[in-house]
Design a protein around this motif. Structure first.
Motif, short mmCIF file in Angstrom:
data_model
loop_
_atom_site.label_atom_id
_atom_site.label_comp_id
_atom_site.label_asym_id
_atom_site.label_seq_id
_atom_site.Cartn_x
_atom_site.Cartn_y
_atom_site.Cartn_z
N THR A 77 0.64 -1.30 0.53
CA THR A 77 -0.46 0.13 -0.31
C THR A 77 0.77 0.86 -0.28
N TYR A 78 0.82 2.02 -0.64
CA TYR A 78 1.14 3.27 -0.92
C TYR A 78 0.71 4.09 0.40
N LYS A 79 1.62 4.84 0.87
CA LYS A 79 1.72 5.24 1.90
C LYS A 79 3.24 6.24 2.94
N GLY A 80 2.17 6.87 4.00
CA GLY A 80 3.47 7.92 4.31
C GLY A 80 3.75 8.97 3.00
N GLN A 81 3.41 8.95 2.10
CA GLN A 81 3.24 10.18 1.22
C GLN A 81 2.08 11.11 1.55
N VAL A 82 3.00 12.91 1.07
CA VAL A 82 2.03 13.62 0.60
C VAL A 82 0.32 13.24 -0.02
N LEU A 83 0.83 12.80 -0.74
CA LEU A 83 -0.41 12.30 -1.77
C LEU A 83 -1.44 11.71 -0.90
N GLU A 84 -1.31 10.78 0.44
CA GLU A 84 -2.23 10.02 0.93
C GLU A 84 -2.94 10.82 2.01
N TYR A 85 -1.90 11.63 2.40
CA TYR A 85 -2.44 13.21 3.62
C TYR A 85 -3.14 13.39 2.82
N LEU A 86 -3.28 13.76 1.38
CA LEU A 86 -4.26 14.73 1.29
C LEU A 86 -5.22 13.97 1.45
N PHE A 87 -5.60 12.97 0.38
CA PHE A 87 -7.09 11.91 0.90
C PHE A 87 -7.25 12.12 2.21
N LEU A 88 -6.70 11.47 3.76
CA LEU A 88 -6.62 11.42 4.85
C LEU A 88 -7.27 12.95 5.27
N SER A 89 -7.04 13.54 4.98
CA SER A 89 -7.55 14.91 5.73
C SER A 89 -9.18 15.51 5.38
N ASN A 92 -13.70 14.29 2.22
CA ASN A 92 -14.34 12.87 1.84
C ASN A 92 -12.70 12.21 0.36
N PHE A 93 -13.44 10.82 -0.04
CA PHE A 93 -12.51 10.34 -0.79
C PHE A 93 -12.63 11.05 -1.78
N GLY A 94 -13.97 11.67 -2.68
CA GLY A 94 -14.00 12.29 -3.30
C GLY A 94 -13.73 13.67 -3.95
N ASP A 95 -13.49 14.80 -2.82
CA ASP A 95 -12.60 15.54 -2.89
C ASP A 95 -10.75 15.50 -2.16
N GLY A 96 -10.35 14.44 -2.17
CA GLY A 96 -9.26 13.65 -2.28
C GLY A 96 -8.41 13.55 -3.08
N LEU A 97 -9.31 12.83 -4.32
CA LEU A 97 -9.18 12.56 -4.85
C LEU A 97 -9.20 14.06 -6.01
#
Length: 343
Positions: A77-89, A92-97
């Motif tokens: 799983t792609y983790k620990g990168q800023v793109l993951e942080y953008l999704f999590l913070s 919702n999923f669509g906004d992160g995308l």
């Protein structure tokens, strides 16, 4: 024209997948002219065009014509990168995308990711994250799509389910196996690579949403893109070094002229990218020499010429300094290792 490059993160994820799958990564690295130290370089960006060579070498070493599909099963799983942080913070999923799309260059310069919504119950994401000639190979796309599905599954707490996948490349056989692995209907020879999923997933809330952190992560992503722009000069220099290596004109002044800038400006920009002209040339020569010694039958004299050295003795000294062994020792060890793996 700016050379397209891929984030070292993509290389490292595939490397981890190869290790999990028991692939002989040492043999692959030797043929590519790199090693683990190269893989761990800070701010690593690899030439996107090298994806063609990379996947061909991996297929040759493994003897697996479906190696991209099979490695995709092992991609972590792609983790620990800023793109993951953008999704999590994000809320919702669509906004992160949508937010992550603004920073897709952090993964690859070749990315052309687009979210298509038409108000129906299904939407799709165009996943053209590779140049056309690379997408048509298939290995990259089949591995990349699985990595995306694993990541989306992670950021939606296991809720993400694809409804269909389209691939641009053709497949003569094994289509049912691909559909089984991806868990949805799959089509090949399509206009582009697409991932279809229920539009309702766009509203899937993130339990980690935090406006303050979201602003921080967006600022960090912007800073990383700005840093990539500083690193662009390294790719430009490497491209020109590759073009001029056998001409004997690989000098800072000559490269600066091709880039339409003053030598002092080029030197300053390379310093800002935490390197120097001599370092870029030296590292490029070393990778090229390793690749030629491990994967071709070119004579040492020809390799001396191809790597831009004027005398064999100078090449021998440089290679010994780089690798700790002579070119002949390196070639012999590579051949012995390949024979061991083949037996």
């Amino acid at each position: 024209m700016q050379e397209q490059r891929d984030s070292g993160v993509l290389f490292r994820l595939v490397y981890q997948a190869m290790q999990r799958a028991g692939v002989d990564t040492d043999a692959i690295f030797r043929r590519l002219g790199v090693d683990e130290n190269y893989l761990q370089r800070e701010n690593l960006r690899t030439p996107h065009a090298a994806q063609v060579l990379f996947w061909q070498v991996v297929e040759d070493v493994t003897g697996d014509p479906d190696i991209g599909l099979h490695l995709g099963l092992h991609v972590p799983t792609y983790k620990g990168q800023v793109l993951e942080y953008l999704f999590l913070s994000s809320p919702n999923f669509g906004d992160g995308l949508r937010r992550a799309k603004n920073y897709q260059r952090l993964l690859t310069d070749a990315a052309d990711l687009e979210l298509h919504e038409d108000g129906s119950e299904e939407c799709y994401l165009v996943l053209n994250a590779a140049a056309e000639e690379i997408r048509r190979i298939g290995h990259f796309s089949e591995c990349f799509v699985q990595g995306v599905l694993t990541f989306f599954d992670s950021v939606t707490d296991g809720e993400f389910r694809p409804t269909a996948v389209h691939f641009e490349h053709e497949r003569a056989q094994g289509q049912d196996r691909v559909a089984e692995i991806l868990g949805c209907p799959v089509s090949f020879g399509q206009e582009d690579t697409r991932l279809y999923f229920p539009a309702s997933l766009l509203e899937h809330p993130s339990p980690h949403h935090e406006p303050g952190l979201l602003a921080l992560h967006e600022r960090f992503a912007s800073e990383q893109v700005a840093e990539l722009e500083k690193q662009d000069i390294v790719g430009d220099v490497e491209r020109l070094v590759a073009e001029q290596l056998d001409s004997g004109e690989v000098t800072l002044d000559a490269v600066a002229t091709r880039l339409n800038m003053k030598p002092r400006t080029l030197r300053t920009r390379l310093t800002e990218a935490n390197t120097s002209f001599n370092q870029v040339v030296s590292q490029f020569r070393y990778r090229l020499a390793c690749r030629l010694l491990a994967a071709t039958d070119e004579s040492i004299d020809e390799i001396v010429y191809l790597t831009g050295f004027s005398e064999p003795s100078t090449f021998y000294r440089a290679f010994k300094r780089w690798s700790g062994m002579t070119p002949i020792e390196y070639r012999r060890r590579s051949a012995e290792h390949d024979e061991e793996m083949a037996s």
